[in-house]
Write an enzyme that holds these catalytic residues in place. Structure first.
Site, PDB file in Angstrom:
ATOM      1  N   LEU A  33       0.818  -1.220   0.000  1.00 58.70           N
ATOM      2  CA  LEU A  33       0.000   0.000   0.000  1.00 58.70           C
ATOM      3  C   LEU A  33       0.855   1.274   0.000  1.00 58.70           C
ATOM      4  N   ARG A  35       1.705   3.064  -2.513  1.00 58.23           N
ATOM      5  CA  ARG A  35       1.177   4.083  -3.424  1.00 58.23           C
ATOM      6  C   ARG A  35       0.153   4.956  -2.694  1.00 58.23           C
ATOM      7  N   ARG A 101       6.446   3.824  -9.972  1.00 53.14           N
ATOM      8  CA  ARG A 101       6.384   3.907 -11.425  1.00 53.14           C
ATOM      9  C   ARG A 101       6.349   5.310 -12.047  1.00 53.14           C
ATOM     10  N   THR A 145       8.827  -1.271 -19.285  1.00 56.75           N
ATOM     11  CA  THR A 145       8.387  -0.046 -19.943  1.00 56.75           C
ATOM     12  C   THR A 145       9.012   0.098 -21.321  1.00 56.75           C
ATOM     13  N   SER A 195      14.800   8.676 -17.281  1.00 52.51           N
ATOM     14  CA  SER A 195      14.604   9.104 -15.892  1.00 52.51           C
ATOM     15  C   SER A 195      15.164   8.013 -14.989  1.00 52.51           C
ATOM     16  N   TYR A 197      13.510   6.485 -12.756  1.00 52.97           N
ATOM     17  CA  TYR A 197      12.510   5.412 -12.773  1.00 52.97           C
ATOM     18  C   TYR A 197      12.739   4.475 -13.970  1.00 52.97           C
ATOM     19  N   HIS A 198      12.840   5.070 -15.177  1.00 47.94           N
ATOM     20  CA  HIS A 198      13.009   4.220 -16.368  1.00 47.94           C
ATOM     21  C   HIS A 198      14.300   3.402 -16.258  1.00 47.94           C
ATOM     22  N   LYS A 201      14.069   0.029 -14.668  1.00 49.09           N
ATOM     23  CA  LYS A 201      13.528  -1.044 -15.528  1.00 49.09           C
ATOM     24  C   LYS A 201      14.632  -1.627 -16.413  1.00 49.09           C
ATOM     25  N   GLN A 224       5.834  -2.032 -21.623  1.00 48.49           N
ATOM     26  CA  GLN A 224       4.514  -1.416 -21.777  1.00 48.49           C
ATOM     27  C   GLN A 224       4.605   0.073 -22.100  1.00 48.49           C
ATOM     28  N   THR A 269      -1.777  20.963 -20.508  1.00 46.10           N
ATOM     29  CA  THR A 269      -0.375  21.288 -20.231  1.00 46.10           C
ATOM     30  C   THR A 269       0.571  20.550 -21.175  1.00 46.10           C
ATOM     31  N   ARG A 338      11.124  18.423 -18.076  1.00 50.57           N
ATOM     32  CA  ARG A 338      11.964  17.228 -18.254  1.00 50.57           C
ATOM     33  C   ARG A 338      13.124  17.516 -19.200  1.00 50.57           C
TER      34      ARG A 338
HETATM   35  P1  NAD Z   1       0.873   2.112  -9.214  1.00 50.26           P
HETATM   36  O1  NAD Z   1       1.853   2.935  -8.454  1.00 50.26           O
HETATM   37  O2  NAD Z   1      -0.523   2.569  -9.315  1.00 50.26           O
HETATM   38  O3  NAD Z   1       0.865   0.610  -8.636  1.00 50.26           O
HETATM   39  C1  NAD Z   1       1.996  -0.033  -8.120  1.00 50.26           C
HETATM   40  C2  NAD Z   1       1.550  -0.829  -6.906  1.00 50.26           C
HETATM   41  O4  NAD Z   1       2.696  -1.513  -6.364  1.00 50.26           O
HETATM   42  C3  NAD Z   1       0.995   0.071  -5.794  1.00 50.26           C
HETATM   43  O5  NAD Z   1      -0.226  -0.431  -5.324  1.00 50.26           O
HETATM   44  C4  NAD Z   1       2.082   0.027  -4.706  1.00 50.26           C
HETATM   45  O6  NAD Z   1       1.542   0.165  -3.408  1.00 50.26           O
HETATM   46  C5  NAD Z   1       2.721  -1.334  -4.953  1.00 50.26           C
HETATM   47  N1  NAD Z   1       4.127  -1.411  -4.532  1.00 50.26           N
HETATM   48  C6  NAD Z   1       5.152  -0.592  -4.873  1.00 50.26           C
HETATM   49  N2  NAD Z   1       6.288  -0.991  -4.264  1.00 50.26           N
HETATM   50  C7  NAD Z   1       5.977  -2.105  -3.550  1.00 50.26           C
HETATM   51  C8  NAD Z   1       6.718  -2.956  -2.691  1.00 50.26           C
HETATM   52  N3  NAD Z   1       8.012  -2.735  -2.444  1.00 50.26           N
HETATM   53  N4  NAD Z   1       6.089  -4.006  -2.132  1.00 50.26           N
HETATM   54  C9  NAD Z   1       4.762  -4.238  -2.350  1.00 50.26           C
HETATM   55  N5  NAD Z   1       4.006  -3.438  -3.124  1.00 50.26           N
HETATM   56  C10 NAD Z   1       4.610  -2.380  -3.722  1.00 50.26           C
HETATM   57  O7  NAD Z   1       1.504   1.903 -10.688  1.00 50.26           O
HETATM   58  P2  NAD Z   1       0.806   1.330 -11.996  1.00 50.26           P
HETATM   59  O8  NAD Z   1       0.486   2.470 -12.876  1.00 50.26           O
HETATM   60  O9  NAD Z   1      -0.223   0.356 -11.633  1.00 50.26           O
HETATM   61  O10 NAD Z   1       2.035   0.557 -12.650  1.00 50.26           O
HETATM   62  C11 NAD Z   1       2.266  -0.810 -12.369  1.00 50.26           C
HETATM   63  C12 NAD Z   1       3.505  -1.279 -13.128  1.00 50.26           C
HETATM   64  O11 NAD Z   1       3.293  -1.100 -14.526  1.00 50.26           O
HETATM   65  C13 NAD Z   1       4.739  -0.499 -12.754  1.00 50.26           C
HETATM   66  O12 NAD Z   1       5.829  -1.363 -12.564  1.00 50.26           O
HETATM   67  C14 NAD Z   1       4.979   0.410 -13.943  1.00 50.26           C
HETATM   68  O13 NAD Z   1       6.335   0.620 -14.116  1.00 50.26           O
HETATM   69  C15 NAD Z   1       4.359  -0.355 -15.092  1.00 50.26           C
HETATM   70  N6  NAD Z   1       3.851   0.543 -16.135  1.00 50.26           N
HETATM   71  C16 NAD Z   1       2.845   1.444 -15.877  1.00 50.26           C
HETATM   72  C17 NAD Z   1       2.390   2.297 -16.893  1.00 50.26           C
HETATM   73  C18 NAD Z   1       1.309   3.321 -16.686  1.00 50.26           C
HETATM   74  O14 NAD Z   1       1.015   4.105 -17.615  1.00 50.26           O
HETATM   75  N7  NAD Z   1       0.676   3.380 -15.516  1.00 50.26           N
HETATM   76  C19 NAD Z   1       2.963   2.205 -18.178  1.00 50.26           C
HETATM   77  C20 NAD Z   1       3.983   1.285 -18.405  1.00 50.26           C
HETATM   78  C21 NAD Z   1       4.425   0.460 -17.381  1.00 50.26           C
HETATM   79  N1  USQ Z   2       3.714  15.387 -20.948  1.00 47.37           N
HETATM   80  C1  USQ Z   2       3.171  16.602 -21.340  1.00 47.37           C
HETATM   81  N2  USQ Z   2       2.266  17.184 -20.516  1.00 47.37           N
HETATM   82  C2  USQ Z   2       1.844  16.606 -19.348  1.00 47.37           C
HETATM   83  C3  USQ Z   2       2.394  15.356 -18.973  1.00 47.37           C
HETATM   84  C4  USQ Z   2       3.329  14.788 -19.793  1.00 47.37           C
HETATM   85  O1  USQ Z   2       3.498  17.158 -22.389  1.00 47.37           O
HETATM   86  O2  USQ Z   2       1.007  17.209 -18.661  1.00 47.37           O
HETATM   87  C5  USQ Z   2       4.715  14.742 -21.816  1.00 47.37           C
HETATM   88  C6  USQ Z   2       6.010  14.415 -21.116  1.00 47.37           C
HETATM   89  O3  USQ Z   2       6.901  15.503 -21.141  1.00 47.37           O
HETATM   90  C7  USQ Z   2       6.476  13.211 -21.911  1.00 47.37           C
HETATM   91  C8  USQ Z   2       5.202  12.508 -22.326  1.00 47.37           C
HETATM   92  O4  USQ Z   2       4.169  13.489 -22.201  1.00 47.37           O
HETATM   93  O5  USQ Z   2       7.130  13.619 -23.068  1.00 47.37           O
HETATM   94  C9  USQ Z   2       4.833  11.275 -21.530  1.00 47.37           C
HETATM   95  O6  USQ Z   2       4.775  11.580 -20.141  1.00 47.37           O
HETATM   96  P1  USQ Z   2       3.944  10.643 -19.141  1.00 47.37           P
HETATM   97  O7  USQ Z   2       4.025  11.234 -17.776  1.00 47.37           O
HETATM   98  O8  USQ Z   2       2.601  10.394 -19.703  1.00 47.37           O
HETATM   99  O9  USQ Z   2       4.734   9.252 -19.257  1.00 47.37           O
HETATM  100  P2  USQ Z   2       6.121   8.736 -18.630  1.00 47.37           P
HETATM  101  O10 USQ Z   2       6.748   9.718 -17.741  1.00 47.37           O
HETATM  102  O11 USQ Z   2       6.959   8.202 -19.756  1.00 47.37           O
HETATM  103  O12 USQ Z   2       5.683   7.494 -17.745  1.00 47.37           O
HETATM  104  C10 USQ Z   2       4.508   6.719 -17.953  1.00 47.37           C
HETATM  105  C11 USQ Z   2       4.299   5.846 -16.715  1.00 47.37           C
HETATM  106  C12 USQ Z   2       5.487   4.885 -16.561  1.00 47.37           C
HETATM  107  C13 USQ Z   2       5.638   4.077 -17.843  1.00 47.37           C
HETATM  108  C14 USQ Z   2       5.778   4.975 -19.070  1.00 47.37           C
HETATM  109  C15 USQ Z   2       5.691   4.183 -20.361  1.00 47.37           C
HETATM  110  O13 USQ Z   2       4.176   6.662 -15.553  1.00 47.37           O
HETATM  111  O14 USQ Z   2       5.240   4.010 -15.451  1.00 47.37           O
HETATM  112  O15 USQ Z   2       6.778   3.254 -17.769  1.00 47.37           O
HETATM  113  O16 USQ Z   2       4.646   5.893 -19.096  1.00 47.37           O
HETATM  114  S1  USQ Z   2       6.667   4.923 -21.634  1.00 47.37           S
HETATM  115  O17 USQ Z   2       6.337   6.367 -21.721  1.00 47.37           O
HETATM  116  O18 USQ Z   2       6.348   4.241 -22.868  1.00 47.37           O
HETATM  117  O19 USQ Z   2       8.060   4.768 -21.269  1.00 47.37           O
END
Ligand code: NAD
Ligand code: USQ
Length: 407
Positions: A33, A35, A101, A145, A195, A197-198, A201, A224, A269, A338
């Site tokens: 929990l 997040r 994430r 990702t 970043s 974060y990235h 991965k 993804q 934005t 960024r």
């Molecule tokens: P999220 O933050 O909503 O969900 C992640 C969940 O993992 C949360 O419920 C958090 O409490 C739990 N968590 C984090 N660290 C933990 C730990 N150490 N132990 C147990 N639980 C833990 O994120 P999301 O958007 O659901 O993304 C899930 C996964 O998918 C991530 O790994 C993210 O990198 C990947 N992903 C998300 C997106 C997107 O657009 N949301 C895109 C591409 C990849």
């Molecule tokens: N962006 C804008 N305006 C906004 C928000 C974002 O122009 O208000 C731009 C950012 O500068 C960036 C792009 O939109 O160029 C994407 O930003 P994002 O926040 O939608 O996505 P990102 O930071 O890449 O991360 C998200 C998820 C991450 C996942 C990733 C997939 O949070 O967990 O891994 O998307 S990917 O983008 O394919 O790497």
């Protein structure tokens, strides 16, 4: 199939858990929990009122007659509890969503960089080490990702994880002069994360390659794209099953943010010129992809299977223009907080999922309206001050705040 969903309380994990349970799989969620704790830390809540995990699970049982288990374990910090969980639950597969994430959150300060690396890398490594220790044959499906590749083209479509390279040499295998020959090798596609974060991965990818080779773990890594949409067939069945909707400058992702901004009358934005092209996938396709990946594991001893989990690419300013056109929203070009290219092209191979039967949900006006309607319904919960992206990649950047000049 018995499936453990690590991170099953999150934005992707919750709808995936419900979908798999609905398909008849035996699902158990593991989540610490964290997040929800970050919501409190940031003072930014989900736009939708998400129920507690206990209420969510009780509601699902009431609505579907199916039970989903839950264990509160920090996968990064509580190795023994994770080991014990795997030994007692004995899942056929683990879907690993449990990472921090958000790229902006990971770039905020040194504390967040360290937390993101510690949490994500340790969570992944603990899982792999625990599976080896239990001596079980558990298929790991990890959410990676598209950002591991960076967002360039290298003059071709980005392949699914691996790249065949040819090296021409005039040496033999012992490094001695020899007739020129060409060696062909398959390597992981060169990584170029944007970043911290990235980058985690990218580190995960190497842990997977090592454990697939050394311990013959069966691993699928899903690269993804950005998820859009919030609702699935299952989350729509009861208000207590509602999925989270992040819109704040750290966790909100671009398309959902634009749709929310349009719903509350906030200028869209667009960072910089909006020239970034990214990969997208709708949340309903995401849950289907997880099941497809679960049904198609690699064999023991096979290399990590890597699928590009995306269905289409879009340029950010084109998305803003489209939303402006269909809903009349104002578009604002704000400074890009960024460090990323002003413009990029992105072409991606995604044949594995298509060949395995995914029928992509593409960006359609109806679905854009659906997300906007959800945002409108909960607009009174929005805190407009949380919308601008204030996390800066370097000291030289500026916040992406369209109202900065007015303040
Ligand atoms: P999220 O933050 O909503 O969900 C992640 C969940 O993992 C949360 O419920 C958090 O409490 C739990 N968590 C984090 N660290 C933990 C730990 N150490 N132990 C147990 N639980 C833990 O994120 P999301 O958007 O659901 O993304 C899930 C996964 O998918 C991530 O790994 C993210 O990198 C990947 N992903 C998300 C997106 C997107 O657009 N949301 C895109 C591409 C990849
Ligand atoms: N962006 C804008 N305006 C906004 C928000 C974002 O122009 O208000 C731009 C950012 O500068 C960036 C792009 O939109 O160029 C994407 O930003 P994002 O926040 O939608 O996505 P990102 O930071 O890449 O991360 C998200 C998820 C991450 C996942 C990733 C997939 O949070 O967990 O891994 O998307 S990917 O983008 O394919 O790497």
């Amino acid at each position: 199939m018995k499936v453990a969903i690590l991170g099953g309380d999150g934005f992707c994990g919750w709808p995936a858990s419900l979908y798999l349970s609905d398909q008849g799989h035996d699902v158990v969620i593991v989540d610490n929990l964290s997040r929800r704790a970050i919501d409190e830390e940031l003072g930014a809540e989900s736009l939708t009122p998400i129920a507690s995990i206990d209420d969510r699970l009780a509601a699902w049982e009431e609505v579907s007659g199916k039970k989903i288990g839950f264990a509160n374990i920090d996968v990064a910090e509580e190795y023994d509890a994770l080991l014990d969980f795997l030994n007692t639950q004995r899942p056929d597969a683990v879907v690993h969503f449990a990472e921090q994430r958000a790229a902006p959150y990971s770039m905020k300060n040194a504390r967040n960089k360290r937390y993101t690396v510690d949490n994500n890398v340790r969570a992944t490594h603990n899982l792999l080490a625990a599976i080896v220790e239990t001596q079980q044959d558990i298929h790991v499906v990890h959410l990676g990702t598209m950002g591991v590749y960076g967002y360039g083209t290298a003059g071709m479509k980005i392949p699914e994880g691996y790249l065949e390279v040819q090296v021409t040499t005039d040496e033999d295998e012992n490094g001695q002069p020899a007739e020129e020959r060409t060696i062909t090798q398959e390597i992981l596609y060169p990584s170029n994360p944007g970043s911290v974060y990235h980058m985690t991965k990218v580190l995960d990818q190497h842990l997977f390659a090592y454990y697939a080779k050394n311990d013959e773990l069966r691993i699928t890594d899903l690269h993804q794209g950005i998820i859009w949409g919030t609702t699935t067939e299952q989350t729509a069945r009861d208000e207590r099953l509602i999925n989270r909707f992040d819109y704040d400058g750290d966790y909100g992702t671009v398309l959902n943010r634009f749709l929310m901004q349009s719903a509350v009358g906030y200028p869209l934005t667009v960072h910089g010129t909006g020239g970034q092209t990214r990969a997208f996938i709708h949340i309903r396709d995401m849950v289907r992809c997880i099941e497809i990946a679960l049904n198609n594991p690699p064999a023991r001893g096979q290399k990590v299977k890597i699928f590009n989990q995306m269905t289409e690419t879009h340029r950010v300013r084109d998305l803003a223009e489209l939303i402006g056109k269909v809903s009349g929203a104002e578009v604002a070009l704000v400074p890009n907080p960024r460090k990323e290219s002003a413009e990029n092209e992105l072409h991606v191979v995604n044949e594995t999922f298509l060949d395995l039967g995914l029928n992509p949900t593409t960006l359609a006006e109806g679905l854009l309206h659906e997300v906007e309607e959800v945002a409108k319904k909960y607009a009174d919960r929005a805190d407009l001050d949380k919308i601008p992206a204030r996390s800066l990649w370097t000291q030289n950047q500026q916040a992406g705040d369209p109202r900065a000049a007015e303040k």
